[in-house]
Design a protein around this motif. Structure first.
Motif, PDB file in Angstrom:
ATOM      1  N   PHE A 194     -28.061 -33.959   3.052  1.00  0.00           N
ATOM      2  CA  PHE A 194     -26.722 -34.469   3.360  1.00  0.00           C
ATOM      3  C   PHE A 194     -25.655 -33.402   3.088  1.00  0.00           C
ATOM      4  CE2 PHE A 194     -22.993 -37.189   3.057  1.00  0.00           C
ATOM      5  CZ  PHE A 194     -23.225 -38.097   4.079  1.00  0.00           C
ATOM      6  N   ARG A 195     -25.917 -32.519   2.144  1.00  0.00           N
ATOM      7  CA  ARG A 195     -24.991 -31.402   1.920  1.00  0.00           C
ATOM      8  C   ARG A 195     -24.946 -30.488   3.138  1.00  0.00           C
ATOM      9  NH1 ARG A 195     -26.630 -29.571  -4.271  1.00  0.00           N
ATOM     10  NH2 ARG A 195     -25.958 -31.479  -5.312  1.00  0.00           N
ATOM     11  N   HIS A 196     -26.094 -30.310   3.800  1.00  0.00           N
ATOM     12  CA  HIS A 196     -26.105 -29.489   5.015  1.00  0.00           C
ATOM     13  C   HIS A 196     -25.268 -30.128   6.116  1.00  0.00           C
ATOM     14  CE1 HIS A 196     -28.824 -26.464   3.573  1.00  0.00           C
ATOM     15  NE2 HIS A 196     -29.757 -27.343   3.276  1.00  0.00           N
TER      16      HIS A 196
ATOM     17  N   PHE B  68     -17.679 -27.216   4.111  1.00  0.00           N
ATOM     18  CA  PHE B  68     -16.703 -27.655   3.114  1.00  0.00           C
ATOM     19  C   PHE B  68     -17.376 -28.540   2.059  1.00  0.00           C
ATOM     20  CE2 PHE B  68     -14.279 -27.013   7.074  1.00  0.00           C
ATOM     21  CZ  PHE B  68     -13.439 -26.003   6.643  1.00  0.00           C
ATOM     22  N   THR B  69     -18.402 -28.038   1.433  1.00  0.00           N
ATOM     23  CA  THR B  69     -19.089 -28.749   0.366  1.00  0.00           C
ATOM     24  C   THR B  69     -19.761 -27.742  -0.554  1.00  0.00           C
ATOM     25  OG1 THR B  69     -20.668 -30.496  -0.139  1.00  0.00           O
ATOM     26  CG2 THR B  69     -21.248 -29.000   1.629  1.00  0.00           C
ATOM     27  N   ALA B  70     -20.104 -28.186  -1.741  1.00  0.00           N
ATOM     28  CA  ALA B  70     -20.799 -27.329  -2.710  1.00  0.00           C
ATOM     29  C   ALA B  70     -22.299 -27.450  -2.454  1.00  0.00           C
ATOM     30  CB  ALA B  70     -20.445 -27.732  -4.136  1.00  0.00           C
ATOM     31  N   THR B  71     -22.850 -26.524  -1.668  1.00  0.00           N
ATOM     32  CA  THR B  71     -24.261 -26.607  -1.281  1.00  0.00           C
ATOM     33  C   THR B  71     -25.185 -26.380  -2.471  1.00  0.00           C
ATOM     34  OG1 THR B  71     -23.595 -25.690   0.846  1.00  0.00           O
ATOM     35  CG2 THR B  71     -25.945 -25.761   0.387  1.00  0.00           C
ATOM     36  N   SER B  72     -24.838 -25.455  -3.339  1.00  0.00           N
ATOM     37  CA  SER B  72     -25.678 -25.123  -4.498  1.00  0.00           C
ATOM     38  C   SER B  72     -25.127 -25.722  -5.785  1.00  0.00           C
ATOM     39  CB  SER B  72     -25.786 -23.592  -4.642  1.00  0.00           C
ATOM     40  OG  SER B  72     -24.498 -23.014  -4.783  1.00  0.00           O
TER      41      SER B  72
ATOM     42  N   PHE C  28     -24.167 -23.916  10.986  1.00  0.00           N
ATOM     43  CA  PHE C  28     -23.690 -24.523   9.738  1.00  0.00           C
ATOM     44  C   PHE C  28     -22.459 -23.813   9.183  1.00  0.00           C
ATOM     45  CE2 PHE C  28     -28.194 -25.628   9.956  1.00  0.00           C
ATOM     46  CZ  PHE C  28     -28.143 -26.994   9.736  1.00  0.00           C
ATOM     47  N   GLN C  29     -21.956 -22.815   9.873  1.00  0.00           N
ATOM     48  CA  GLN C  29     -20.758 -22.116   9.416  1.00  0.00           C
ATOM     49  C   GLN C  29     -19.480 -22.817   9.849  1.00  0.00           C
ATOM     50  OE1 GLN C  29     -21.062 -18.080  10.745  1.00  0.00           O
ATOM     51  NE2 GLN C  29     -22.903 -17.632   9.525  1.00  0.00           N
ATOM     52  N   THR C  30     -19.570 -23.776  10.733  1.00  0.00           N
ATOM     53  CA  THR C  30     -18.414 -24.549  11.186  1.00  0.00           C
ATOM     54  C   THR C  30     -18.699 -26.031  10.985  1.00  0.00           C
ATOM     55  OG1 THR C  30     -19.297 -24.533  13.448  1.00  0.00           O
ATOM     56  CG2 THR C  30     -17.668 -22.828  12.868  1.00  0.00           C
TER      57      THR C  30
ATOM     58  N   HIS D  18     -27.933 -36.647  13.095  1.00  0.00           N
ATOM     59  CA  HIS D  18     -27.369 -35.299  13.039  1.00  0.00           C
ATOM     60  C   HIS D  18     -28.040 -34.452  14.117  1.00  0.00           C
ATOM     61  CE1 HIS D  18     -26.649 -31.381  10.561  1.00  0.00           C
ATOM     62  NE2 HIS D  18     -25.644 -31.620  11.398  1.00  0.00           N
ATOM     63  N   TYR D  19     -27.225 -33.867  15.043  1.00  0.00           N
ATOM     64  CA  TYR D  19     -27.753 -33.121  16.186  1.00  0.00           C
ATOM     65  C   TYR D  19     -27.156 -31.719  16.222  1.00  0.00           C
ATOM     66  CZ  TYR D  19     -29.091 -37.764  17.923  1.00  0.00           C
ATOM     67  OH  TYR D  19     -29.626 -39.018  18.047  1.00  0.00           O
ATOM     68  N   ALA D  20     -27.926 -30.829  16.824  1.00  0.00           N
ATOM     69  CA  ALA D  20     -27.438 -29.492  17.178  1.00  0.00           C
ATOM     70  C   ALA D  20     -27.150 -29.476  18.676  1.00  0.00           C
ATOM     71  CB  ALA D  20     -28.471 -28.429  16.830  1.00  0.00           C
TER      72      ALA D  20
END
Length: 486
Positions: A51-53, A58-62, A136-138, A197-199
Motif C-alpha cells: 500500500f505504500r507503493h 508522497f509517503t515514507a516507503t522505508s 512510481f516517481q509520480t 492498482h494499474y499501470a
C-alpha cells in the motif's frame, strides 16, 4: 621566507552544504504514513508495504515502526513531515481492519477488510509481467466509481479518497507523468469497495506490426528475415497477443514517447500491478480514533442515547482539562520552592569565601595534621607511643567546614585493616629457612606464614594427626576431637 624543501600546509575549509527548501507544491501535496498494528503477521506487513507503493512518492516507503511506538508518536511527527493522512492496518484475532485518519484532528474512517491479494501474487498470475520503476516517481490518477449515491457517508468517503492523492490540473498536467491509476469502485447492493492498482501504457494504432515493434522497442527474433525490409513488409507474420478494442482508442493532445504523437490515435492499456483490496465501511468517528461516532454500519442509537454519550464524553474532557491545570500548578509550585531553596543556600553559587574554605579543607585532609593523637601523647607522657596504639589514626580531629552549596565530599577513606598481619617478620623468616629448599624459590606471604609455636599450639589443642596416605592412594586429613560425654 619558506625553507627549501618544506611543504606548505593549506588550511582546510569545511564546505557547508546549503539546505534547499522544498517548493510549495511539494509541501502542500498530501503526505501519508502507512503503518500496521495489532498481532504479528507477515502477510499484513507485506500488505502495508504494497500500500505504500500505491501512495508513492508522497509517503515514507522505508518507515520503520516498532511495537513500542504508539499512535501519538506518529501524530507528533506528522506536522514536521507535512503528513495529512495516516493509514493503519490493524489485525485482531477476529478481523483485519483498515483505518484512514485525517491529520491532526480527524475524522477517522474504519473499514473491515474482507479480502486482499498481495502485489507479488497479482504479478505472478499475469501473462505479461510488467513493472516499471519510473512509474512510481509520480503520483497515480484516482478514479472513483458509483460514489454518487445518497448519504453523507458516501460523500465523506469520496472526498477522503480524493484528498489522499495530489489534485490534477487538466490544463497544465503532462500526460507523460500519468503512468499509474488507482480505481475505487463502490457496490451499493453489497456495500463493498474494490480497490485496484494499474499501470498505464500507451501504444500507437494503425501501424504495421513490424513498425510497431520497432517503435515500442519490443524487437522480436529477426532470424527468419534476410533484410529489415522483409521484417517491415512481412510483419503480419509476427504474433501479437494484445487485442486492440475501439473503445480504448483515444486522440492524444500531447506528444508522448514511443511513436505516440499529438492528434493521432493511440490505444490505452492497463496492466494490474496490485495489491487488491475488498473492504466495507464500518464507522466514522469525529475525532482521532476516540471521537463521537457519526456513522455506524449496523448499530443505531436513539437521540436520548446519543445525548447521554455526549454528556459522558464532555465530562471526561472536562476532568482531563482539570488534571492538566492541576499538574501545571504543581509544576510551578515545585519550581518556586526550588528557586527559594537556592536563594537560601547562597543562590546555589559558591562565593570566593566558600572556595577559600574548600581549598583549606582539602589541604588539611591531604596532609597530616600537626595536632594528632601521637603528638598529644608524647607531650603529656614524655615518651613516644607504640606503633599499634594510634595505628590507622591520622588526619585532623576537627571536621572541616563544607559550604551548603557544594556537593563535594571531603570524607577520608577508611584505613585498610590487614587481619592476616599477626605475626612478626622474624618468625616468618625462621619458618622460611627451616622449610624445604624448593620452597625458598617461592614468594613468601609474610602475613599468612605462621611460626612454629603456633603449629605446636594447634597440635595440642586439636590433637592434629597430620595427613596420611591410605593404601588406595587417597589423601586423608582429619582432626581428632574429644567425644561429647552423655
Amino acid at each position: 621566507m619558506r625553507k627549501k624543501g618544506s611543504r606548505s600546509r593549506k588550511s582546510k575549509v569545511k564546505s557547508v552544504t546549503p539546505v534547499l527548501e522544498e517548493p510549495t507544491a511539494l509541501k502542500n501535496a498530501p503526505h501519508t504514513f502507512v503503518i500496521h498494528r495489532g498481532d504479528k503477521c507477515s502477510s499484513v506487513t507485506a500488505l502495508s508495504r504494497d500500500f505504500r507503493h500505491i501512495m508513492e512518492p508522497f509517503t515514507a516507503t522505508s518507515l520503520r515502526e516498532r511495537r513500542v511506538n504508539k499512535i501519538k508518536d506518529f501524530v507528533h511527527l506528522s506536522g514536521f513531515f507535512h503528513v495529512s493522512h495516516m493509514c493503519i492496518f490493524s489485525l485482531t484475532p477476529q478481523t483485519l481492519s483498515f483505518k484512514v485518519i485525517r491529520m491532526p484532528k480527524g475524522p477517522t474512517l474504519t473499514f473491515k477488510v474482507t479480502q486482499y491479494t498481495l502485489a507479488k501474487d497479482v504479478i505472478s498470475l499475469s501473462k505479461k509481467q510488467f513493472v516499471d520503476a519510473e512509474s512510481f516517481q509520480t503520483a497515480p490518477l484516482v478514479i472513483l466509481n458509483s460514489f454518487s449515491g445518497e448519504g453523507n457517508h458516501l460523500k465523506l468517503m469520496a472526498s477522503t479518497f480524493q484528498n489522499m492523492f495530489p489534485p490534477i490540473n487538466l490544463s497544465t498536467v503532462k500526460l507523460a507523468s500519468l503512468k499509474r491509476c488507482v480505481l475505487l469502485s463502490y457496490n451499493p447492493v453489497s456495500k463493498l469497495i474494490d480497490l485496484r492498482h494499474y499501470a498505464v501504457t500507451v501504444v500507437p494504432v494503425n501501424l504495421n506490426k513490424g513498425v510497431k515493434k520497432v517503435v515500442t522497442r519490443n524487437i522480436p527474433n529477426m532470424a527468419k528475415f534476410e533484410d529489415i525490409a522483409d521484417f517491415v513488409e512481412k510483419g503480419y507474420l509476427l504474433s501479437d497477443s494484445e487485442f486492440d478494442d475501439n473503445e480504448t482508442h483515444v486522440v492524444l493532445p500531447q506528444n508522448l514517447r514511443r511513436g505516440n504523437l499529438a492528434d493521432n490515435k493511440s490505444s490505452l492499456r492497463l496492466q494490474e500491478i496490485g495489491p487488491r483490496l475488498t473492504m466495507r465501511l464500518m464507522k466514522i468517528e469525529e475525532d482521532l480514533l476516540t471521537g463521537e461516532v457519526l456513522y455506524h454500519d449496523y448499530i443505531e442509537k436513539s437521540a436520548v442515547e446519543v445525548e447521554e454519550v455526549r454528556k459522558k464524553r464532555a465530562m471526561k474532557k472536562r476532568l482531563k482539562e482539570q488534571r492538566k491545570l492541576q499538574q501545571e500548578k504543581n509544576k510551578k509550585k515545585k519550581e518556586a520552592e526550588k528557586i527559594e531553596h537556592k536563594a537560601k543556600t547562597s543562590g546555589g553559587k559558591l562565593t570566593d569565601h566558600d572556595r577559600q574554605l574548600l581549598k583549606d579543607a582539602e589541604e588539611a585532609i591531604g596532609n597530616e595534621s600537626e595536632e594528632d593523637d601521637s603528638r598529644y601523647y608524647q607531650e603529656a607522657v614524655g615518651e613516644a607511643p607504640d606503633k599499634e596504639l594510634f595505628e590507622g589514626q591520622s588526619g585532623t580531629r576537627k571536621r572541616p567546614f563544607i559550604p551548603k552549596a557544594c556537593q563535594f565530599s571531603l570524607k577520608p577513606k577508611k584505613p585498610r585493616m590487614d587481619k592476616g598481619n599477626k605475626y612478626n617478620e622474624d618468625e616468618s623468616e625462621q619458618h622460611y629457612r627451616s622449610g624445604h629448599p624448593k620452597d625458598r624459590k617461592q614468594k613468601v606471604n609474610k602475613a599468612k606464614k605462621p611460626g612454629k609455636h603456633l603449629l605446636k599450639h594447634y597440635k595440642e589443642k586439636f590433637n592434629y594427626t597430620g595427613r596420611k596416605k591410605e593404601k588406595t592412594g587417597a589423601v586423608k586429613s582429619k582432626f581428632k576431637t574429644g567425644k561429647r560425654k552423655a
